[in-house]
Design a protein around this motif. Structure first.
Motif, short mmCIF file in Angstrom:
data_model
loop_
_atom_site.label_atom_id
_atom_site.label_comp_id
_atom_site.label_asym_id
_atom_site.label_seq_id
_atom_site.Cartn_x
_atom_site.Cartn_y
_atom_site.Cartn_z
N LEU A 413 70.36 -39.78 -65.74
CA LEU A 413 69.22 -39.09 -65.23
C LEU A 413 68.19 -39.83 -64.67
N GLY A 414 68.11 -41.04 -65.45
CA GLY A 414 66.86 -41.99 -64.95
C GLY A 414 66.90 -43.19 -65.65
N ALA A 415 66.04 -43.87 -65.55
CA ALA A 415 66.09 -45.49 -66.31
C ALA A 415 64.70 -45.87 -66.38
N ILE A 416 64.46 -46.41 -67.68
CA ILE A 416 63.26 -46.99 -68.05
C ILE A 416 63.44 -48.50 -68.17
N PHE A 417 63.04 -49.53 -67.46
CA PHE A 417 63.16 -50.76 -67.54
C PHE A 417 62.02 -51.84 -68.27
N ILE A 418 62.50 -52.21 -69.12
CA ILE A 418 61.26 -52.95 -69.91
C ILE A 418 61.58 -54.64 -69.48
N THR A 419 60.32 -55.04 -68.92
CA THR A 419 60.32 -56.47 -68.16
C THR A 419 59.05 -56.95 -68.17
N ASP A 420 59.05 -58.57 -68.21
CA ASP A 420 57.64 -59.11 -68.04
C ASP A 420 57.76 -59.83 -66.54
N ASN A 421 58.70 -59.29 -65.67
CA ASN A 421 58.75 -59.66 -64.33
C ASN A 421 57.65 -59.11 -63.68
N THR A 422 56.70 -59.96 -62.90
CA THR A 422 55.70 -59.37 -62.17
C THR A 422 55.86 -59.38 -60.77
N ASP A 423 56.92 -59.54 -60.22
CA ASP A 423 57.40 -59.38 -58.99
C ASP A 423 58.02 -57.86 -58.90
N LEU A 424 57.52 -56.89 -58.99
CA LEU A 424 58.56 -55.68 -58.99
C LEU A 424 58.32 -54.72 -57.88
N GLU A 425 57.65 -55.16 -56.72
CA GLU A 425 57.26 -54.44 -55.64
C GLU A 425 58.51 -53.59 -54.99
#
Length: 763
Positions: A413-425
């Motif tokens: 249905l959807g997703a929650i991504f947990i990340t410390d990546n700062t290049d998410l544009e």
């Protein structure tokens, strides 16, 4: 009787709900009871304590409450935002820790928020001084224009300048009457394309834009004011270009069916003839020597006519030597971020809310959807566990890309991504509901999901959030191509950086601006349409610089293109909004080198009054071409003249930047001394004295002679020499610093980057 009481209570409830308002509440964290593990929980509990099914009003009547947590804040303030009825607010004021509250008021943001981010203000600075770029003509060579867009309205504009020689060319679905006092010209060029493909049918044989790129770039440079602009609810506010009173002339040379150099050259050629003041080129070719670069050749003709040319650096970063348009006579623009973020709000079943990044253009229809924590989602997702649920994915070992694609091919249905990546544009522009959380916020979600045992954990995601004031900003975007220039490595490129990431500007409302997933990965996506779109790339940063150049041109109509470029470069910012060196996303957020950001981030208000300029004439460029050992024929292809004077060849162009190579090529000496001579022109008023200030450049010895420059009057010229001494083989691949000329009154800081490298970029 009971029925009448119930009706009475219902009516009162409706009144209370109608009177509910959104409030920003400030709380004293020191008053938080120790039993709460976080201030999020405390805020939620505080609201729960005042929210019951009914409350007793001051006159002992009953009313339904309406409190609803909207945000909890961690950094900006200590507090939260909630929807409260008048009675709830009064109860809250008596709660422990309450400090103050205020109604949430409407703020209409500048949607092309880059204008505000760059400090452009209608009351002071570059806009009023330049009359908002009035009567400067910006020519844009691109995919055409959507003339019906509000960004090309001519409300309040004066008569078209008499010097304009262009026209509004009629064509398929494009009437010449569609031009006006803002969009003063529109032409199209596809003869080269048709010549190469004689049987080709052009679907839109006119200047009308069926791609969107040209509409976006031209409105970014000089679009008019448009209220209530947004991208599917994101960034709602007023849209405007950098030079909102400038004129726009569009030259369509790129079609859905293809684009050829011949057509682009024809477009530039016509723009010169029509009398444009600025040419904006968000295009280029990679890895071409200067004498073979058609854009370089065409733009040399433009600058000889006094036309300023702004070009994009390319989107092949973060690799060194990846830029195109390294031509010495044009402005080469890198791309960077602005201080605006697009967000979604995740509300857990326990009422706690956390904010993350998202640009999903749709909505998650489910009020509360079941959620499951998967961990790393790079492996096959079990349909029995994840179908029709929101999955929580933990980015591990930099596998975000793989996880993102894996989730997209599933039926979640959807997703929650947990990340410390700062290049998410590019991740946040998802076609399926996706929210990106920091590890700190993500842990709150994981804890909630894992603690629910007796019933399915549920969450709700609300999209279309916008947050300004994000820090740090700007940062150089990872995709932005890096210098030095393949064609002319002795001239430091790019020249500067400008807003290029997630820029909102005009868009054809018949061209899809986004799409969303409707089912499995094999099913077609639903297309979405908008009058504005968010795009990223140096294609977006280039027209920002074009618009700023138009402002400078309007304020100083007698300045040469080199003078305008110098003013923009030497006044650019090297610090972000945290007053720290601008970071490079493509280099693990380390301080950006001039190979990434050039002289710095463009600063329009300062560019109008730079103090000193580094000026150039056509012969200076010829001297450079001679110094590059170009043949007579090669030089002629650029200058269009057979009588080029090569009596004074030089690789030392009078440019507002310096680049020195220490790569061990000279075997005769262990030390290398490189000297650069520069001449500056004083453009201030009255007399003034400038003193040189140098920052360290690695272990190199750098000196300036003389160390002071005194000017008696405007337009006076002074020369100086900068000397760089170091080992023939540098220890570091790249070191850099800055030379600043600071006047005695503290009004001007004229800054130039200095780069030394041990890497060879020449042929």
């Amino acid at each position: 009787m009971a029925r009448h009481i119930s009706l009475y209570v219902w009516l009162l409830s409706l009144i209370v709900l109608t009177n509910a308002e959104t409030y920003i509440v400030h709380m004293d964290l020191s008053a938080m009871p120790k039993l709460f593990s976080s201030h999020h929980n405390w805020f939620s509990a505080t609201l729960n304590s005042i929210s019951t099914t009914t409350t007793t009003t001051t006159d002992n009547s009953l009313a339904t409450t309406s409190s609803k947590l909207v945000y909890t804040y961690t950094n900006a303030i200590n507090g939260f935002t909630a929807v409260l009825s008048p009675s709830e607010l009064e109860i809250l004021k008596k709660s422990p820790g309450y400090l103050s509250s205020m109604k949430d008021t409407k703020i209409e943001l500048d949607t092309t928020h880059s204008a505000q981010f760059l400090g452009l203000n209608p009351n002071s600075g570059a806009w009023p001084v330049s009359s908002f770029g009035e009567d400067v003509i910006v020519g844009v060579v691109d995919t055409g224009v959507w003339p019906e867009s509000g960004s090309f309205n001519d409300h309040g504009m004066t008569r078209v300048p008499a010097r304009w020689k262009g026209e509004c060319q009629a064509g398929y679905m494009f009437n010449s009457s569609l031009c006006n006092k803002k969009l003063i010209g529109a032409r199209y060029f596809n003869k080269g394309l048709l010549a190469k493909y004689p049987n080709l049918t052009i679907s839109m044989n006119s200047a009308r834009d069926t791609d969107g790129h040209g509409t976006h770039t031209s409105s970014t440079a000089a679009g008019s004011y448009v209220k209530h602009a947004s991208y599917f609810g994101y960034g709602t506010g007023i849209a405007m270009g950098m030079a909102p009173r400038a004129r726009v002339a569009v030259y369509k040379a790129i079609f859905d069916e293809g684009a050829l150099v011949s057509d682009i050259l024809a477009a530039i050629d016509q723009a010169i003839a029509d009398g444009v003041d600025v040419i904006s080129l968000s295009l280029g070719a990679d890895g071409i020597p200067l004498h073979q670069d058609p854009i370089a050749k065409a733009t040399f003709a433009a600058i000889e006519k006094g036309i300023f040319v702004s070009t994009s650096a390319g989107n092949s970063g973060p690799y060194l030597g990846s830029l195109h348009n390294g031509t010495p006579w044009v402005l080469t623009v890198a791309a960077s971020t602005i201080d605006r973020e697009f967000t979604g709000l995740l509300t857990l079943g326990n009422g706690v809310s956390v904010s993350g990044l998202s640009l999903y253009p749709g909505n998650l229809n489910s009020t509360k959807a079941p959620v499951v924590y998967v961990g790393a989602c790079e492996k096959h997702l079990d349909p029995k566990k994840v179908d029709q649920k929101i999955v929580v994915c933990l980015d591990s070992n930099d596998t975000l890309g793989e996880q993102f694609r894996n989730v997209r091919s599933s039926k979640v249905l959807g997703a929650i991504f947990i990340t410390d990546n700062t290049d998410l544009e590019f991740f946040i522009q998802s076609t399926y509901p996706a929210l990106f959380l920091t590890p700190q916020s993500g842990q709150i979600v994981i804890d909630y999901v894992q603690k629910i045992k007796t019933q399915p954990a549920k969450v709700h995601i609300k999209f279309q959030g916008t947050r300004v004031g994000a820090k740090p900003a700007p940062r150089v975007s990872s995709y932005s191509s890096r210098g030095p220039s393949y064609s002319v490595p002795v001239v430091l490129k790019p020249d500067l950086t400008a807003p290029g990431s997630l820029i909102l500007a005009a868009w054809p409302d018949k061209v899809s601006a986004a799409s969303i997933k409707t089912g499995s990965s094999t099913e077609p996506e639903q297309l979405l349409f908008s009058k504005f779109n968010l795009l990223s790339g140096t294609s977006m940063s280039c027209p920002h610089a074009s618009g700023v150049a138009a402002l400078v041109k309007a304020a100083h109509p007698d300045w040469t293109p080199a003078a305008i470029r110098s003013a923009m470069m030497t006044t650019s910012d090297i610090l972000d909004n945290t007053f720290q060196p601008i970071q490079d996303i493509g280099d693990d957020n380390k301080p950006a080198t001039p190979f990434a950001m050039g002289s710095g981030h463009v600063a329009p208000n300062k560019a109008l009054n730079p103090g000193l300029i580094y000026d150039l004439k056509s012969q200076d460029y010829v001297d450079l071409l001679c110094g590059l050992n170009y043949t007579k024929v090669q030089i002629q292809t650029i200058t269009r003249s057979s009588s080029n004077n090569c009596s004074n060849p030089s690789l030392d162009l009078n440019y507002p930047s310096f680049i020195a190579y220490f790569n061990g090529n000279d075997k005769s000496s262990s030390k290398v001394i490189q000297e650069f001579k520069r001449t500056v022109t004083y453009v201030g008023t009255g007399s003034s004295t400038f003193t040189a200030k140098l920052t360290p450049v690695g272990q190199l010895r750098v000196s300036v002679s003389p160390e002071t420059l005194s000017f008696k009057s405007k337009n006076e010229k002074k020369s100086y020499t900068i000397r760089i001494e170091g080992s023939n083989t540098m220890k570091d691949e790249i070191v850099f610093g800055f030379l600043s000329w600071i006047d005695s009154k503290g009004k001007f800081v004229v800054r130039s980057p200095i780069v030394a490298t041990s890497i060879s970029f020449s042929d």
